[in-house]
Design an enzyme around this catalytic site. Sequence first.
Site, PDB file in Angstrom:
ATOM      1  N   HIS A  21       1.231  -1.090  -0.618  1.00 41.78           N
ATOM      2  CA  HIS A  21      -0.052   0.150  -0.034  1.00 41.78           C
ATOM      3  C   HIS A  21       0.512   1.180   0.140  1.00 41.78           C
ATOM      4  CE1 HIS A  21      -3.533   2.550   1.065  1.00 41.78           C
ATOM      5  NE2 HIS A  21      -2.855   3.326   2.142  1.00 41.78           N
ATOM      6  N   GLY A  45       2.569   4.664   4.191  1.00 41.84           N
ATOM      7  CA  GLY A  45       1.001   5.821   5.509  1.00 41.84           C
ATOM      8  C   GLY A  45       0.235   4.925   5.368  1.00 41.84           C
ATOM      9  N   GLU A  46      -0.351   5.338   6.409  1.00 43.82           N
ATOM     10  CA  GLU A  46      -1.416   5.065   6.912  1.00 43.82           C
ATOM     11  C   GLU A  46      -2.545   5.828   6.096  1.00 43.82           C
ATOM     12  OE1 GLU A  46      -2.425   2.816   9.762  1.00 43.82           O
ATOM     13  OE2 GLU A  46      -0.592   2.615  10.089  1.00 43.82           O
ATOM     14  N   SER A  47      -3.720   4.448   5.929  1.00 43.78           N
ATOM     15  CA  SER A  47      -4.660   5.153   4.419  1.00 43.78           C
ATOM     16  C   SER A  47      -5.928   6.364   5.162  1.00 43.78           C
ATOM     17  CB  SER A  47      -6.515   3.839   5.084  1.00 43.78           C
ATOM     18  OG  SER A  47      -6.634   4.265   3.511  1.00 43.78           O
ATOM     19  N   GLY A  48      -5.575   7.502   4.635  1.00 45.17           N
ATOM     20  CA  GLY A  48      -6.136   8.970   5.079  1.00 45.17           C
ATOM     21  C   GLY A  48      -5.654   9.958   5.495  1.00 45.17           C
ATOM     22  N   ILE A  49      -4.248   9.472   5.538  1.00 46.62           N
ATOM     23  CA  ILE A  49      -2.796  10.253   5.756  1.00 46.62           C
ATOM     24  C   ILE A  49      -2.831  11.661   4.821  1.00 46.62           C
ATOM     25  CG2 ILE A  49      -0.848   9.395   4.730  1.00 46.62           C
ATOM     26  CD1 ILE A  49      -1.035  10.822   8.320  1.00 46.62           C
ATOM     27  N   LYS A  59      -1.903  10.428   1.303  1.00 42.48           N
ATOM     28  CA  LYS A  59      -0.647  10.256   0.359  1.00 42.48           C
ATOM     29  C   LYS A  59      -1.348  10.644  -1.245  1.00 42.48           C
ATOM     30  CE  LYS A  59      -0.804   6.076   1.551  1.00 42.48           C
ATOM     31  NZ  LYS A  59      -1.778   6.301   2.677  1.00 42.48           N
ATOM     32  N   ASP A 114      -2.700   3.838  -4.179  1.00 41.55           N
ATOM     33  CA  ASP A 114      -2.945   3.190  -3.503  1.00 41.55           C
ATOM     34  C   ASP A 114      -2.450   1.671  -3.290  1.00 41.55           C
ATOM     35  OD1 ASP A 114      -5.184   2.784  -1.845  1.00 41.55           O
ATOM     36  OD2 ASP A 114      -5.450   1.374  -3.553  1.00 41.55           O
ATOM     37  N   ARG A 163      16.055  16.979  12.485  1.00 42.72           N
ATOM     38  CA  ARG A 163      16.309  18.658  12.188  1.00 42.72           C
ATOM     39  C   ARG A 163      17.283  19.017  11.251  1.00 42.72           C
ATOM     40  NH1 ARG A 163      14.073  21.772  17.244  1.00 42.72           N
ATOM     41  NH2 ARG A 163      14.083  23.591  15.332  1.00 42.72           N
TER      42      ARG A 163
END
Length: 337
Positions: free
Chosen positions: A171, A186-190, A192, A210, A275
């Site tokens: 994913h 990354g998690e779904s809905g972040i 991407k 996806d 950083r």
Amino acid sequence: MPKKKSAVKEPEKKAVDKDMCVDDFDASEIEEAEKDVDAVEFAKRMELEIVYCGENKTIHFSTFNVSRPGLQLAGYYKHFSAERVQVIGEMETTYLSQMTYQARKTACEMFMKQPIPCLILTSAESPCEELLNAAKKYDRIVLRSKLRTTMFVNNLSLYLNELLAPSRTIHGVLMDLYGVGVLVMGESGIGKSETALELVQRGHRLVADDAVTITRIGDRLEGTCPDVIRYFMEVRGIGIIDVKAMYGAGAVQREKTIDMVVRLEEWNDAAQYTRLGTPDEKISILGIKKPLYVVPVKPGRNLAVILETAARTHRLNDLGFSAVDELSDRLKIGKEQ
């Protein structure tokens, strides 16, 4: 230009695994895949003439190794790898032609009796009558190439290495940013897909959204998109869009070598993020380690610009330039003055 060791001390980061892994692939045991390929398609792809195909519609490939059966035609079958594609060139053809009829017939029948995937003759050589009869008797595929043996074997090895390379589908989103292959996870809905869409509008290319199919070819990771969803993107609130139809062929790309990975995650005030631009985290995909950048997400951050900067930074690092080293030099000069 060799990279210099930075004199700037980076703030202490949160405790993480330095080497993340997205699968359980064992790099010390590279297993080839097995695939059945349509015989006609294979012949077309490799520019081969079909001499005899019989009832066979497909060729089963299980290894990217190729054999030239010189010893086998002389009757030696110990350690013979019948699962390999067999290639006969001028030397083997000449050897067969110098044998007596009975010896040649015996040699051809013993060879064709083996469960080989196919036999390919190079240099436009024609199979002797005994070899062709044996192929028909045991229903083996015989093909012919116009190329010289060495050149053809090189081409065949490249084809088989790509065909049988280990692969995984994960994913994520894969983009080409300034020539750098950036895999965004990354998690779904972040965010991407939304970030990828903005990058496309800024002139970059989408490879996959996806689902990203990653193939290991040697020490290289090649990423592409499954055929069913190629060039499609899901934008929450809008739905499915066709990036190629909407932005043109220049906005998409079929495949790209993965150079770096960016993982998007929700901003955590308690976490210490990189950083100074010297990430030492790696992520292992199919046994290949790639640099990993963890980018925190919160309102107001322009992720498209951040990913562009990450890609540019990666290219500069590959060329031996480090902004941290330049800053270290300036601080050192300042102290000396």
